[in-house]
Motif scaffolding. Structure first.
Motif, PDB file in Angstrom:
ATOM      1  N   ALA A  13       0.799  -1.234   0.000  1.00 56.29           N
ATOM      2  CA  ALA A  13       0.000   0.000   0.000  1.00 56.29           C
ATOM      3  C   ALA A  13       0.829   1.280   0.000  1.00 56.29           C
ATOM      4  N   LEU A  14       1.907   1.322   0.744  1.00 60.37           N
ATOM      5  CA  LEU A  14       2.654   2.571   0.882  1.00 60.37           C
ATOM      6  C   LEU A  14       3.215   3.112  -0.437  1.00 60.37           C
ATOM      7  N   PRO A  15       3.780   2.282  -1.300  1.00 63.71           N
ATOM      8  CA  PRO A  15       4.244   2.833  -2.586  1.00 63.71           C
ATOM      9  C   PRO A  15       3.105   3.445  -3.406  1.00 63.71           C
ATOM     10  N   LYS A  16       1.903   2.943  -3.260  1.00 60.05           N
ATOM     11  CA  LYS A  16       0.759   3.469  -3.998  1.00 60.05           C
ATOM     12  C   LYS A  16       0.375   4.875  -3.536  1.00 60.05           C
ATOM     13  N   VAL A  17       0.761   5.239  -2.308  1.00 62.07           N
ATOM     14  CA  VAL A  17       0.476   6.591  -1.810  1.00 62.07           C
ATOM     15  C   VAL A  17       1.713   7.486  -1.888  1.00 62.07           C
ATOM     16  N   GLY A  18       2.772   6.974  -2.518  1.00 58.30           N
ATOM     17  CA  GLY A  18       3.962   7.776  -2.733  1.00 58.30           C
ATOM     18  C   GLY A  18       5.093   7.545  -1.748  1.00 58.30           C
ATOM     19  N   PHE A  19       4.933   6.612  -0.840  1.00 61.89           N
ATOM     20  CA  PHE A  19       5.998   6.300   0.113  1.00 61.89           C
ATOM     21  C   PHE A  19       6.678   5.005  -0.338  1.00 61.89           C
ATOM     22  N   ASP A  20       7.677   5.155  -1.183  1.00 64.56           N
ATOM     23  CA  ASP A  20       8.309   3.973  -1.760  1.00 64.56           C
ATOM     24  C   ASP A  20       9.789   3.828  -1.400  1.00 64.56           C
TER      25      ASP A  20
END
Length: 96
Positions: A13-20
């Protein structure tokens, strides 16, 4: 097993909100996430996130005085449903 499931939920989920960008999540129950592209004040970011979404994360400054103002520590020790909901709220809050 729950920690592994929660870690998977957040890593998806985090990469999908920009935290990658984060440290390898090996052997712990949290993710250490670089959020320098959205803030350089992790303490203020955490306070605002909590106040506006009900999602609690820890400022990286508590763990790294030199670079922590650009990082967050996100625990995945809670319920799996809570991890998914927190990621969803974070995404909405960030406009993603």
């Amino acid at each position: 097993r729950r920690y592994a499931a929660n870690r998977t939920v957040l890593l998806d989920a985090l990469p999908k909100v920009g935290f990658d960008r984060f440290a390898p999540p090996d052997g712990a129950f949290y993710l250490y996430v670089d959020v320098g592209h959205v803030t350089n004040d992790s303490a203020a970011f955490c306070k605002r996130l909590l106040a506006e979404t009900g999602v609690a994360v820890t400022p990286g400054l508590d763990f790294d005085p030199a670079r922590g103002q650009r990082t967050l520590r996100i625990s995945f020790a809670g319920a799996t449903e809570a991890m998914a909901e927190a990621a969803r709220r974070l995404g909405v809050w960030l406009g993603r």
